[in-house]
Design a protein around this motif. Sequence first.
Motif, mmCIF file in Angstrom:
data_model
loop_
_atom_site.group_PDB
_atom_site.id
_atom_site.type_symbol
_atom_site.label_atom_id
_atom_site.label_comp_id
_atom_site.label_asym_id
_atom_site.label_seq_id
_atom_site.Cartn_x
_atom_site.Cartn_y
_atom_site.Cartn_z
ATOM 1 N N LYS A 118 -11.212 -48.078 -21.683
ATOM 2 C CA LYS A 118 -10.760 -49.125 -22.609
ATOM 3 C C LYS A 118 -11.722 -49.219 -23.797
ATOM 4 O O LYS A 118 -11.301 -49.297 -24.942
ATOM 5 N N ASP A 119 -13.032 -49.168 -23.497
ATOM 6 C CA ASP A 119 -14.031 -49.227 -24.572
ATOM 7 C C ASP A 119 -13.818 -48.120 -25.587
ATOM 8 O O ASP A 119 -13.796 -48.360 -26.791
ATOM 9 N N SER A 120 -13.657 -46.891 -25.066
ATOM 10 C CA SER A 120 -13.543 -45.778 -26.022
ATOM 11 C C SER A 120 -12.221 -45.857 -26.788
ATOM 12 O O SER A 120 -12.160 -45.504 -27.956
ATOM 13 N N ARG A 121 -11.176 -46.379 -26.119
ATOM 14 C CA ARG A 121 -9.887 -46.518 -26.822
ATOM 15 C C ARG A 121 -9.994 -47.558 -27.940
ATOM 16 O O ARG A 121 -9.555 -47.326 -29.066
ATOM 17 N N ILE A 122 -10.609 -48.714 -27.623
ATOM 18 C CA ILE A 122 -10.730 -49.775 -28.638
ATOM 19 C C ILE A 122 -11.627 -49.298 -29.774
ATOM 20 O O ILE A 122 -11.376 -49.565 -30.948
ATOM 21 N N LYS A 123 -12.676 -48.557 -29.397
ATOM 22 C CA LYS A 123 -13.599 -48.061 -30.415
ATOM 23 C C LYS A 123 -12.854 -47.139 -31.390
ATOM 24 O O LYS A 123 -12.944 -47.294 -32.609
ATOM 25 N N LEU A 124 -12.071 -46.208 -30.823
ATOM 26 C CA LEU A 124 -11.344 -45.271 -31.676
ATOM 27 C C LEU A 124 -10.279 -46.019 -32.489
ATOM 28 O O LEU A 124 -10.086 -45.756 -33.675
ATOM 29 N N MET A 125 -9.620 -46.993 -31.842
ATOM 30 C CA MET A 125 -8.579 -47.768 -32.529
ATOM 31 C C MET A 125 -9.182 -48.506 -33.714
ATOM 32 O O MET A 125 -8.601 -48.539 -34.802
ATOM 33 N N TYR A 180 -4.408 -37.725 -45.497
ATOM 34 C CA TYR A 180 -4.519 -36.378 -44.930
ATOM 35 C C TYR A 180 -3.398 -36.056 -43.946
ATOM 36 O O TYR A 180 -3.374 -34.985 -43.362
ATOM 37 N N ALA A 181 -2.480 -37.033 -43.711
ATOM 38 C CA ALA A 181 -1.405 -36.869 -42.719
ATOM 39 C C ALA A 181 -1.985 -36.557 -41.346
ATOM 40 O O ALA A 181 -1.543 -35.659 -40.644
ATOM 41 N N TRP A 182 -2.989 -37.327 -40.957
ATOM 42 C CA TRP A 182 -3.654 -37.102 -39.667
ATOM 43 C C TRP A 182 -3.212 -38.091 -38.588
ATOM 44 O O TRP A 182 -3.813 -38.148 -37.527
ATOM 45 N N GLU A 183 -2.187 -38.900 -38.883
ATOM 46 C CA GLU A 183 -1.821 -39.939 -37.909
ATOM 47 C C GLU A 183 -1.539 -39.345 -36.527
ATOM 48 O O GLU A 183 -1.949 -39.888 -35.506
ATOM 49 N N LEU A 184 -0.806 -38.222 -36.518
ATOM 50 C CA LEU A 184 -0.398 -37.665 -35.212
ATOM 51 C C LEU A 184 -1.602 -37.198 -34.398
ATOM 52 O O LEU A 184 -1.657 -37.389 -33.181
ATOM 53 N N ALA A 185 -2.581 -36.591 -35.093
ATOM 54 C CA ALA A 185 -3.769 -36.106 -34.365
ATOM 55 C C ALA A 185 -4.466 -37.273 -33.684
ATOM 56 O O ALA A 185 -4.865 -37.196 -32.520
ATOM 57 N N PHE A 186 -4.578 -38.371 -34.411
ATOM 58 C CA PHE A 186 -5.285 -39.524 -33.834
ATOM 59 C C PHE A 186 -4.425 -40.260 -32.819
ATOM 60 O O PHE A 186 -4.927 -40.821 -31.858
ATOM 61 N N ARG A 187 -3.098 -40.218 -33.040
ATOM 62 C CA ARG A 187 -2.230 -40.817 -32.016
ATOM 63 C C ARG A 187 -2.406 -40.066 -30.698
ATOM 64 O O ARG A 187 -2.505 -40.661 -29.632
ATOM 65 N N ASP A 188 -2.485 -38.738 -30.795
ATOM 66 C CA ASP A 188 -2.655 -37.925 -29.572
ATOM 67 C C ASP A 188 -3.999 -38.204 -28.923
ATOM 68 O O ASP A 188 -4.105 -38.293 -27.699
ATOM 69 N N LYS A 189 -5.051 -38.353 -29.755
ATOM 70 C CA LYS A 189 -6.371 -38.653 -29.182
ATOM 71 C C LYS A 189 -6.340 -39.993 -28.440
ATOM 72 O O LYS A 189 -6.859 -40.122 -27.332
ATOM 73 N N LEU A 190 -5.713 -40.984 -29.093
ATOM 74 C CA LEU A 190 -5.620 -42.317 -28.462
ATOM 75 C C LEU A 190 -4.780 -42.249 -27.186
ATOM 76 O O LEU A 190 -5.131 -42.846 -26.169
ATOM 77 N N SER A 191 -3.675 -41.492 -27.259
ATOM 78 C CA SER A 191 -2.795 -41.393 -26.079
ATOM 79 C C SER A 191 -3.508 -40.713 -24.928
ATOM 80 O O SER A 191 -3.307 -41.063 -23.762
ATOM 81 N N GLU A 192 -4.351 -39.757 -25.265
ATOM 82 C CA GLU A 192 -5.096 -39.031 -24.216
ATOM 83 C C GLU A 192 -6.030 -39.998 -23.476
ATOM 84 O O GLU A 192 -6.077 -40.035 -22.244
ATOM 85 N N ILE A 193 -6.748 -40.826 -24.253
ATOM 86 C CA ILE A 193 -7.635 -41.813 -23.621
ATOM 87 C C ILE A 193 -6.795 -42.793 -22.812
ATOM 88 O O ILE A 193 -7.141 -43.153 -21.686
ATOM 89 N N ARG A 194 -5.662 -43.194 -23.391
ATOM 90 C CA ARG A 194 -4.786 -44.167 -22.723
ATOM 91 C C ARG A 194 -4.268 -43.602 -21.396
ATOM 92 O O ARG A 194 -4.190 -44.318 -20.400
ATOM 93 N N GLU A 195 -3.937 -42.313 -21.392
ATOM 94 C CA GLU A 195 -3.430 -41.703 -20.151
ATOM 95 C C GLU A 195 -4.493 -41.730 -19.055
ATOM 96 O O GLU A 195 -4.192 -41.977 -17.894
ATOM 97 N N SER A 196 -5.763 -41.458 -19.453
ATOM 98 C CA SER A 196 -6.818 -41.490 -18.429
ATOM 99 C C SER A 196 -6.988 -42.920 -17.917
ATOM 100 O O SER A 196 -7.242 -43.157 -16.733
ATOM 101 N N GLU A 197 -6.792 -43.887 -18.810
ATOM 102 C CA GLU A 197 -6.875 -45.306 -18.407
ATOM 103 C C GLU A 197 -5.745 -45.630 -17.429
ATOM 104 O O GLU A 197 -5.953 -46.290 -16.411
ATOM 105 N N LEU A 198 -4.524 -45.119 -17.747
ATOM 106 C CA LEU A 198 -3.367 -45.397 -16.879
ATOM 107 C C LEU A 198 -3.490 -44.682 -15.530
ATOM 108 O O LEU A 198 -3.017 -45.188 -14.512
ATOM 109 N N ALA A 199 -4.145 -43.505 -15.539
ATOM 110 C CA ALA A 199 -4.330 -42.786 -14.261
ATOM 111 C C ALA A 199 -5.159 -43.649 -13.313
ATOM 112 O O ALA A 199 -4.868 -43.748 -12.108
#
Length: 1513
Positions: free
Chosen positions: A496-503, A516-535
């Motif tokens: 959660k900490d790392s997700r909030i930090k990145l957010m 830079y049209a980087w939204e998707l890259a960062f969405r994926d990074k956030l989703s990756e952290i979120r998935e580990s949180e959900l696991a």
Amino acid sequence: MTIDRFCSLDGSDRFWDWNRTWHSHSPDLTRCFQQTVLVLVPCIYLWVCAPFYMLYLKSHQRGYICMSHLNRAKTVIGFLLWIICWADVFYSFWEREQRIFRAPVYLVSPLILGVTMLLAALLTQYERIRGVQSSGLMLIFWLVALLCASVSFRSKVLQALDEPDTVDIFRFTTFYTYWALLLVELILACFSDQPPLFSQSVKDPNPCPEDGASFLSKITFWWITGLLVQGFRRPLEEKDLWSLNAEDRSQRVVPQLMHHWDNECHRDTRPLLKTLYSPKRPAKPKSDDPPPEESEVLILNTPPKKHQPSLLLALCMTFGPYFLVSSVYKIIHDILMFVGPEILRLLINFVNDPSIPSWHGYFYTALLFACACVQTLILQKYFHVCFVTGMRVRTAVVGAIYRKAMVITNAARRTSTVGEIVNLMSVDAQRFMDLITYINMIWSAPLQVVLALYFLWQNLGPSVLAGVAVMILMVPVNAVIAMKTKTYQVAQMKSKDSRIKLMNEVLNGIKVLKLYAWELAFRDKLSEIRESELAVLKKSAYLSAVSTFTWVCAPFLVALSTFAVYVLVDERNVLDAQKAFVSLALFNILRFPLNMLPMVISSMVQASVSLKRLRAFLSHEELEEDSVDRKGITGSPNSVMVANGVFSWSSGDTPILKGISIRIPEGALVAVVGHVGSGKSSLLSALLGEMQRQEGSVSVKGSVAYVPQQAWIQNASLRDNITFGRERKEDWYQRVVEACALGPDLEILPAGDATEIGEKGVNLSGGQKQRVSLARAVYCDRSVYLLDDPLSAVDAHVGKHIFEEVIGPRGLLQGRTRILVTHGLSFLPQANLILVMVDGEITETGSYQELLSHQGAFAEFLRTYANTEQEEAPEGRLPGPGNAHGPHLCPVGADLFSSWLSCSQSSSTKPPPEGTSKAADKAADAGKLTEADKANTGRVKLAVFWEYMKAIGVFLSFFSILLFLCHHVASLSSNYWLSLWTDDPVVNGTQPYTKLRLGVYGALGLCQGIAVFLYSITVSLGGMLASRHLHQSMLYNVLRSPMSFFERTPSGNLVNRFSKETDTIDSVIPNIIKMFLGSMFNVLSSCAMILMATPLVAVIIPPLGLLYFFVQRFYVASSRQLKRMESVTRSPVYTHFNETLLGTSVIRAFGDQERFISESDCRVDYNQKAYYPSIVANRWLAVRLEFVGNCIVLFAALFAVIARENLSAGIMGLSISYALQVTASLNWLVRMSSELETNIVAVERVKQYEGTEKEAAWQLEQSTLPHGWPTSGHIQVQGFGLRYREDLEMALKNISITIEAGEKVGIVGRTGAGKSSLTLGLFRIIEAAKGEILIDGVNIARLGLHELRSRITIIPQDPVLFSGSLRMNLDPFDRYSDEVVWSALELAHLKSFVSSLPDKLGHECSEGGENLSLGQRQLLCLARALLRRTKVLVLDEATAAVDLETDNLIQSTIRSQFEDCTVLTIAHRLNTIMDYTRVLVLEKGQIVEFDTPTNLLAQKGIFYKMAKDSGLV
């Protein structure tokens, strides 16, 4: 003398007579008992309590209450009672004189009673003098006295009716008068007196009514009814909330905790110092040889293990007393809990034995009801104390974190990111608050278990041991679950900490992501952290299913094993109704502590994790207050002195600055120069005391002002940003604004200096931010000014103006000591002293002329660059790289994202009409930018619940409900089966079918267990699925929002959604749903059971149900709104904290810590102001609902007593044991339904961003875009116009130009000319209002945003980096090989720097790239552009923060590497574009000139004037 002789001379009046009291159909107490015990009980109570009460009053002075009618009445009646009692005494003496002899009791009792009444009257007056408005002690005294007198009252009435000859007229008259006066006194005691003189509540415009409420009102929480009525009539608003009680406010609570925490810290350092230094003493006598040094070093290297200061102990010392008070309530409540089963035993006995007088049944029923009501009041009082303590703990912890954040060192600050520290404040402080309400269960649960087992042993004998064995087996299972939960908890918090930090970073750098049209890259990074949180959440869900299974089945298994052993050990053991149902009632009591223990343990586990995190943060290294000496330099002519200074960021680090020795005379202007990264900014930090001083000394005379390199702007009005909490002096303010060249900006801004500036200054350009930051420092009028390159963000002639008007020898700051870090060479000749820095050391010092004559590195450097400067800028300063940013006054020019505010106004040609109130209102509205978090009103719509069910999956939702139903049906059946079993006839001392009965009972229990396990898993997994879906859609919606959305929405609101609301959806809502459904089915099954047993209850249940429903709806209206307001007022606490963390160095430099601390305290108190009524409303509700539950118990028992002839003991036992449960279930049901409704608000708030406006699509499905577009970079703009908002005029009008492939075009223009608007349009940050832009013949409006933005490149003005590796910052999609990345770094002149880092490309950038200098960050942005190599490049004055040498390198790189690209440069320094192909000059959003620089100069138009201003012609 015996007691009988004391009561009657012949001993005929006995003290106690069972036949008269208990075994009679018309019971009565003996006269002797009435005249002794019933008289003495209230007297003893008052005499025992009075001394303690008076001591308490003596130490708690609340003011003085003037005599009121109420007080007079109380006192007069008190004296009348005394007179009446003494009338009896004198009557006794008179009788003696008349030779009528009575027993001593007739003299002694009225005498004692009279003295007691006198004491009561005097106490009433003493309370008034000490400011007590309503007294609980006296109310209880009058109540007890009246109850005791009422028994005698009945006896006397019966005596008068049955034996009229024995009546003593005088004593009867005095007694009836005494009884009537007691009744009046009791009624008066229920009311509250007026407030004391000079009390806080008299001054307060909206005081909390609690202080002035009567005792009865306090224990029933009646005093909040007014607020609830208001909330029922209309949604509650801010103005309805009361002021917080003084003892709950931050200024009272936080210092207490800080005091105890400081004691803890000092207690732990004292012994440590002894052990460190003690070896020195014996070492000294040993001559002068080195060994002592060596031993000292050894000792220092291996310090004794430092005992950590205990935050827990500090919390206990602060809040321990409240905890003890709550413990007293809890003990009384726990003991009262066991009265119910005992009365049930007596009632079953009563039904079984027809010879017992029927009044016994009614007596037991009344006793049961009275006990239940007392239990309710005590329990709710206990909860109230707990919740208020919890609230204070949160206030204290939040305050402590804020105060600590103000003083931690920069190095310590880097170990915790903003996100983590905000989490400490939001999540961890909340954990403590939740724990306080349960913590008493740690000792209360074992106490309840022991008492329950004792009563069970009385009932069933040694068979209970079987149940105990089952319970003991459950303990390790629960312990394992708790341990596992803890590990998952830690893992989840980490994610959660790392997700909030990145957010947090994504929100701070959203501009860059969009460009830079980087939204998707960062969405994926956030989703990756979120998935580990959900696991981790998923694992927790399985664990919680197992734990739910164990704790729902534990009581049943205990009952089953106990009954099985009881009936199987000896066949003569008969399981009758009394044994079964009293045991069952006790097992139900046992269920609560067994259920609660795992919950409390997990809550404690969570709190212990939080405690560790908090302790770690509060133990961080602090800045030394004495690192800068402010007094020792007082008499000296020097203003700043540093001697042999060696500085590092933290005590263990390698020094950044070495061998620093400087003396700066008062009033001098000192320039500090050097390459990027040479330690210039660090030198200022050292003077501010922000760095760790390892050696040497630093002295600064007088107060300090600091202007940081990156301006720190608050989310407040422009005026407040400049005055910075100081008093507004109009003349001085105007002078400062003019000197800092802010005048024209104020005209442009919609509401002038009242315009609200967004977070981090989003609606100001870089130049404006820097000038506001400088104006703040100048306005505060200090002795020493530390200026960290403030002129880098402004253009040439503004820089010259500011230098002359503010910093220079004739500026506003003349006579003050000024230390200026700069890259601009033209100011150096005017400096009294120049410090040249290289690699953290001062290599040369002296005046401009002295340094030139030294022929050192500085002179060489000057010769190279000064020539070009002299040619270009004969009149003013070099428009050098140091002054690269920002249109001189254009709110949009410098910053692509400057908001609509300025452009809209600047581009409008007509000034607004003045003098009209409408215009004024409009201006005030225009000045508003951010939207506060709004609270929705009214009921939570069913659509929100439906959304949540859809997010879970409709099938899964209904399947879960079905499983709940199965569980409760099985539970009902097993209890009904038990009642049939107990009614089995006893044949020859045994029951037939025992084994069949036992087998079916066990099987039904097994069904319950399976259903519980399944529903727990389905609900938890469903909750997780919903959580994933809601978070993903919110993240997508936020990223798809246009820039205007981020300017309007404070980041605190968004972070709140991603942290607090998401946490609620993750872990709170699934648990609440489980408990809500559980308690709902409990209530329904209880009612069904009672109806089955005593159908007469059907008359009572509907009205009680209606009352229940009304009370619940009445309460929820206010509760929901209070919860929303609490949620809304929580955001500003975090927003302010976030802002503070970013500006701690500025706040410390100005010495404004106290002001910011009190601002934070105010915001926390404001939040608690909404929270406090909500916890009181909960108690209000609980008292009323438990009363409804108690009525159900009353009627169930009453009707059972009435129908005793037709009722079997088994059914009656079942009915009343269910009725005893119904109170708790009802209470729980309402708590859960309101919790569900208030927490489901989180879903509502998370879904809120679905309906907001969105950008155009990122990718189009049928894209016809040729591969490699744009191939040449030919740009055609046709009739292009754009506006910032529908209701504003055009910011660009009818722009038509054609730029050939490979052309280099400079874009220039004065303030608000629309330079940035053009680039905003090119990147479609703002969509065109009319016209079109074609790149290589393709209309950009027909492309997906990512197709467009990923194929053209910008180097923005503010270099934004994200925490992560350098490689990720350059190439988040991993599209390029390492070789390509290295070559880009080489071209950006960063290769040597990156190669020197230990991790090379893997080097971790800290949050916002703070561990790189501003210049290095700018070069990284250049490297990004070099990697993308697109055919169109836009430069937004990208070389502001670098020195001249680096600037030359960058310019040459751009010329060589982007030779065949189309380059558009927004220029504020014209010398950078003099060799461009063409220059576009804009004025008021229209093209006025467009030609080669040479032709434009020849035309002598606007461009010529600008060049002249800059000293180029």
